[in-house]
Design a protein around this motif. Structure first.
Motif, PDB file in Angstrom:
ATOM      1  N   ALA A 196       0.825  -1.208   0.000  1.00 40.60           N
ATOM      2  CA  ALA A 196       0.000   0.000   0.000  1.00 40.60           C
ATOM      3  C   ALA A 196       0.861   1.260   0.000  1.00 40.60           C
ATOM      4  CB  ALA A 196      -0.924  -0.011   1.212  1.00 40.60           C
ATOM      5  N   LYS A 197       1.901   1.244   0.794  1.00 35.93           N
ATOM      6  CA  LYS A 197       2.771   2.429   0.861  1.00 35.93           C
ATOM      7  C   LYS A 197       3.496   2.657  -0.456  1.00 35.93           C
ATOM      8  CE  LYS A 197       3.401   2.638   5.861  1.00 35.93           C
ATOM      9  NZ  LYS A 197       4.338   2.526   7.009  1.00 35.93           N
ATOM     10  N   GLU A 198       3.915   1.580  -1.094  1.00 38.23           N
ATOM     11  CA  GLU A 198       4.537   1.724  -2.414  1.00 38.23           C
ATOM     12  C   GLU A 198       3.545   2.285  -3.429  1.00 38.23           C
ATOM     13  OE1 GLU A 198       6.266  -1.891  -3.802  1.00 38.23           O
ATOM     14  OE2 GLU A 198       7.692  -2.054  -2.148  1.00 38.23           O
ATOM     15  N   THR A 199       2.307   1.798  -3.378  1.00 33.07           N
ATOM     16  CA  THR A 199       1.279   2.288  -4.301  1.00 33.07           C
ATOM     17  C   THR A 199       1.073   3.786  -4.127  1.00 33.07           C
ATOM     18  OG1 THR A 199       0.139   0.149  -4.256  1.00 33.07           O
ATOM     19  CG2 THR A 199      -1.134   2.038  -5.025  1.00 33.07           C
ATOM     20  N   GLU A 200       0.967   4.232  -2.877  1.00 31.30           N
ATOM     21  CA  GLU A 200       0.757   5.657  -2.614  1.00 31.30           C
ATOM     22  C   GLU A 200       1.945   6.488  -3.100  1.00 31.30           C
ATOM     23  OE1 GLU A 200      -0.183   8.778   1.064  1.00 31.30           O
ATOM     24  OE2 GLU A 200      -0.024   6.616   1.468  1.00 31.30           O
ATOM     25  N   THR A 201       3.154   6.010  -2.829  1.00 35.22           N
ATOM     26  CA  THR A 201       4.349   6.724  -3.285  1.00 35.22           C
ATOM     27  C   THR A 201       4.363   6.838  -4.804  1.00 35.22           C
ATOM     28  OG1 THR A 201       5.683   6.040  -1.372  1.00 35.22           O
ATOM     29  CG2 THR A 201       6.882   6.670  -3.362  1.00 35.22           C
ATOM     30  N   GLY A 202       4.108   5.722  -5.481  1.00 37.82           N
ATOM     31  CA  GLY A 202       4.114   5.741  -6.943  1.00 37.82           C
ATOM     32  C   GLY A 202       3.020   6.618  -7.519  1.00 37.82           C
ATOM     33  N   PHE A 203       1.852   6.604  -6.882  1.00 37.58           N
ATOM     34  CA  PHE A 203       0.735   7.420  -7.364  1.00 37.58           C
ATOM     35  C   PHE A 203       1.068   8.902  -7.272  1.00 37.58           C
ATOM     36  CE2 PHE A 203      -3.515   9.379  -6.934  1.00 37.58           C
ATOM     37  CZ  PHE A 203      -4.108   8.875  -8.087  1.00 37.58           C
ATOM     38  N   MET A 204       1.609   9.319  -6.144  1.00 43.32           N
ATOM     39  CA  MET A 204       1.937  10.740  -5.964  1.00 43.32           C
ATOM     40  C   MET A 204       3.094  11.162  -6.872  1.00 43.32           C
ATOM     41  SD  MET A 204      -0.441  11.576  -3.954  1.00 43.32           S
ATOM     42  CE  MET A 204       0.041  13.279  -3.656  1.00 43.32           C
ATOM     43  N   MET A 205       4.098  10.299  -7.023  1.00 44.26           N
ATOM     44  CA  MET A 205       5.206  10.634  -7.928  1.00 44.26           C
ATOM     45  C   MET A 205       4.726  10.677  -9.379  1.00 44.26           C
ATOM     46  SD  MET A 205       8.484   8.593  -6.293  1.00 44.26           S
ATOM     47  CE  MET A 205       9.676   9.360  -7.415  1.00 44.26           C
ATOM     48  N   GLY A 206       3.787   9.797  -9.721  1.00 47.24           N
ATOM     49  CA  GLY A 206       3.253   9.804 -11.072  1.00 47.24           C
ATOM     50  C   GLY A 206       2.540  11.098 -11.399  1.00 47.24           C
ATOM     51  N   LEU A 207       1.692  11.552 -10.480  1.00 43.22           N
ATOM     52  CA  LEU A 207       0.986  12.813 -10.709  1.00 43.22           C
ATOM     53  C   LEU A 207       1.967  13.984 -10.770  1.00 43.22           C
ATOM     54  CD1 LEU A 207      -2.168  12.366  -8.451  1.00 43.22           C
ATOM     55  CD2 LEU A 207      -2.051  12.243 -10.952  1.00 43.22           C
ATOM     56  N   GLU A 208       2.980  13.942  -9.935  1.00 38.56           N
ATOM     57  CA  GLU A 208       4.001  14.998  -9.958  1.00 38.56           C
ATOM     58  C   GLU A 208       4.688  15.051 -11.325  1.00 38.56           C
ATOM     59  OE1 GLU A 208       8.394  15.823  -7.972  1.00 38.56           O
ATOM     60  OE2 GLU A 208       7.016  14.437  -6.977  1.00 38.56           O
ATOM     61  N   TYR A 209       5.103  13.882 -11.819  1.00 37.92           N
ATOM     62  CA  TYR A 209       5.789  13.821 -13.112  1.00 37.92           C
ATOM     63  C   TYR A 209       4.882  14.285 -14.248  1.00 37.92           C
ATOM     64  CZ  TYR A 209       8.016  11.681 -17.227  1.00 37.92           C
ATOM     65  OH  TYR A 209       8.580  11.458 -18.461  1.00 37.92           O
ATOM     66  N   LEU A 210       3.665  13.785 -14.264  1.00 38.79           N
ATOM     67  CA  LEU A 210       2.761  14.035 -15.382  1.00 38.79           C
ATOM     68  C   LEU A 210       2.252  15.474 -15.428  1.00 38.79           C
ATOM     69  CD1 LEU A 210       1.005  10.626 -14.979  1.00 38.79           C
ATOM     70  CD2 LEU A 210       2.112  11.362 -17.103  1.00 38.79           C
ATOM     71  N   THR A 211       2.175  16.112 -14.274  1.00 42.70           N
ATOM     72  CA  THR A 211       1.708  17.499 -14.236  1.00 42.70           C
ATOM     73  C   THR A 211       2.865  18.497 -14.204  1.00 42.70           C
ATOM     74  OG1 THR A 211       1.582  17.550 -11.804  1.00 42.70           O
ATOM     75  CG2 THR A 211      -0.391  16.812 -12.995  1.00 42.70           C
ATOM     76  N   PHE A 238       2.165   4.453 -10.043  1.00 43.17           N
ATOM     77  CA  PHE A 238       2.485   5.413 -11.106  1.00 43.17           C
ATOM     78  C   PHE A 238       1.587   5.164 -12.316  1.00 43.17           C
ATOM     79  CE2 PHE A 238       6.260   8.181 -12.267  1.00 43.17           C
ATOM     80  CZ  PHE A 238       5.770   8.609 -13.486  1.00 43.17           C
ATOM     81  N   ALA A 239       1.383   3.886 -12.660  1.00 43.56           N
ATOM     82  CA  ALA A 239       0.518   3.548 -13.800  1.00 43.56           C
ATOM     83  C   ALA A 239      -0.912   4.024 -13.561  1.00 43.56           C
ATOM     84  CB  ALA A 239       0.540   2.034 -14.047  1.00 43.56           C
ATOM     85  N   ALA A 240      -1.407   3.839 -12.325  1.00 40.37           N
ATOM     86  CA  ALA A 240      -2.753   4.314 -11.995  1.00 40.37           C
ATOM     87  C   ALA A 240      -2.837   5.829 -12.117  1.00 40.37           C
ATOM     88  CB  ALA A 240      -3.139   3.873 -10.584  1.00 40.37           C
ATOM     89  N   ALA A 241      -1.782   6.527 -11.678  1.00 42.52           N
ATOM     90  CA  ALA A 241      -1.745   7.986 -11.804  1.00 42.52           C
ATOM     91  C   ALA A 241      -1.800   8.406 -13.269  1.00 42.52           C
ATOM     92  CB  ALA A 241      -0.485   8.543 -11.143  1.00 42.52           C
ATOM     93  N   SER A 242      -1.111   7.659 -14.122  1.00 37.62           N
ATOM     94  CA  SER A 242      -1.117   7.987 -15.547  1.00 37.62           C
ATOM     95  C   SER A 242      -2.511   7.787 -16.144  1.00 37.62           C
ATOM     96  CB  SER A 242      -0.097   7.110 -16.283  1.00 37.62           C
ATOM     97  OG  SER A 242      -0.039   7.455 -17.650  1.00 37.62           O
ATOM     98  N   ALA A 243      -3.193   6.724 -15.713  1.00 39.34           N
ATOM     99  CA  ALA A 243      -4.564   6.510 -16.194  1.00 39.34           C
ATOM    100  C   ALA A 243      -5.474   7.651 -15.755  1.00 39.34           C
ATOM    101  CB  ALA A 243      -5.092   5.173 -15.672  1.00 39.34           C
ATOM    102  N   VAL A 244      -5.350   8.070 -14.496  1.00 39.73           N
ATOM    103  CA  VAL A 244      -6.148   9.188 -13.978  1.00 39.73           C
ATOM    104  C   VAL A 244      -5.837  10.467 -14.748  1.00 39.73           C
ATOM    105  CG1 VAL A 244      -6.463  10.718 -11.990  1.00 39.73           C
ATOM    106  CG2 VAL A 244      -6.471   8.236 -11.666  1.00 39.73           C
TER     107      VAL A 244
END
Length: 398
Positions: free
Chosen positions: A46-61, A313-319
């Motif tokens: 779960a912690k890895e998922t949250e880290t990847g999600f937030m880093m993904g949004l940071e990168y993509l935006t 990160f992949a989930a962040a990219s989909a969002v």
């Protein structure tokens, strides 16, 4: 009669209008719920998922954390891997928090409990990282998309490495394990491997002594046609070391572990040459997005990103891609935009299949390195397994 304003009155109106304009024009925040099992046995995932999600949004935006001029508000909730709590938290996110889209969760049991809530509120739920086939199978509804791989994708990747012979399975005796072995048997039948399953062992989740289970597998495999493969499908601390200590090579048996998180795979260094399949390993994909993730994660956390970091990160990219196409967050428009949508991830491109909204993605065949030059230099790539070799059946009765 029209009455002209005094200079002071005109100035006051102009000042008021100037002050009010930004507030009147500012679009409301885009709200995203991230539900994860941050308490309990899957905490690391779960912690890895949250880290990847937030880093993904940071990168993509580009660090702005906004899409189409609307600020992103991420609401993180811990369902503790409890289905009842997962269902309650998702209803709270859709109903009270008014989120535009939700992502989650870690446990397949909790994720399955959440699916009807998305349908009830008519809101999109992106499932990450839960893998149960039922999520995009008989429990699916049109509001469900999944960036996580499914049990069947794992199984087909593993089956693609086998060319005949005999297979025994060891897994945990609960929904994840039984789902995985069911998928494993179907995958062997659906591919050209021609391998035959000779035994299945289901051990309690809390098992620490694998002697009896392993001996039963050895006895079932030892006289069967070569190659003899013992596939280990296990969430959490993996029993591979204990099984390897029982010397399966005495019977010509090869171990085939499924991929795991880095701290677990780090304990496999004595078994160089052992092969298996995995969803993601940081050194395998070669693309700009993964390069950034690896470098930035190393800088921030003094370690490379892991399997579930890439998944987040992949989930962040989909969002990001979905809300970029439909910035008003309208669910019907989101579904139309996301069906068939291709989006970049640290693994490379993924595409949501229109029929069941499962993200189609490549997998990796690995070999444990015999010569590990550093703490995280664990695996070498045998080959990337392309989507075309993973003919995932549609199971959702759409």
């Amino acid at each position: 009669m029209h009455q002209s304003l005094t200079p002071i009155g005109a100035a006051l109106i102009l000042a008021f209008a100037s002050a009010a304009a930004p507030h009147a024009m500012a679009a409301p925040d885009l709200k995203i719920a991230l539900i994860a099992g941050k308490t309990g046995p899957l905490e690391a995932y779960a912690k890895e998922t949250e880290t990847g999600f937030m880093m993904g949004l940071e990168y993509l935006t580009g660090g702005k954390m906004e899409i189409a001029g609307r600020k992103l508000k991420i609401i993180v909730k811990d369902d503790q891997n409890k289905p009842d709590l997962g269902r309650t938290l998702l209803a709270e996110a859709y109903g009270d928090d008014k989120v535009d889209i939700a992502v989650g969760t870690t446990s397949s049991g909790s994720a399955i409990a959440m699916l009807p809530v998305a349908k009830e509120y008519k809101k999109v739920l992106i499932v990450e990282p839960a893998v149960a086939d039922a999520i995009t199978g008989d429990k699916w509804n049109k509001y469900i998309f999944r960036t996580a791989r499914s049990s069947m994708q794992d199984a087909m990747a593993a089956a693609s490495t086998l060319k005949g012979g005999s297979v025994g399975f060891l897994t945990q005796d609960y929904a994840f394990g039984r789902d995985a072995i069911k998928a494993g048997k179907e995958a062997l039948a659906a591919t050209s491997s021609k391998a035959r399953v000779v035994h299945e062992e289901y051990a309690p989740v809390s098992t620490t002594d694998f002697t009896a289970s392993t001996q039963r597998l050895f006895d079932a495999l030892k006289d069967k046609p070569q190659p003899r493969v013992l596939q280990i499908v296990w969430a959490g601390p993996n029993p591979m070391n204990k099984i390897a200590d029982m010397k399966p090579e005495r019977y010509g048996i090869h171990l085939a572990p499924g991929g795991n998180i880095l701290p677990v795979m780090k304990t496999w260094k004595n078994y160089g040459g052992t092969e298996g399949t995995i969803y993601y390993y940081y050194a395998f994909p070669k693309n700009k997005m993964n390069d950034w993730l690896v470098a930035e994660h190393q800088k921030r956390f003094k370690a490379p990103p892991d399997m579930f970091t890439a998944g987040g990160f992949a989930a962040a990219s989909a969002v990001f891609n979905a809300l970029s196409k439909v910035p008003n967050g309208n669910s019907d428009q989101l579904i139309a935009a996301m069906e068939g949508m291709t989006f970049d991830t640290p693994k490379g491109p993924m595409s949501f299949r229109k029929e069941d909204h499962q993200a189609l993605q490549s997998m990796y065949h690995f070999r444990i390195k015999k010569d590990q030059k550093s703490e995280w230099d664990l695996l070498e790539l045998v080959r990337e397994i392309p989507t075309a070799e993973l003919p995932l059946p549609v199971r959702n009765k759409r």
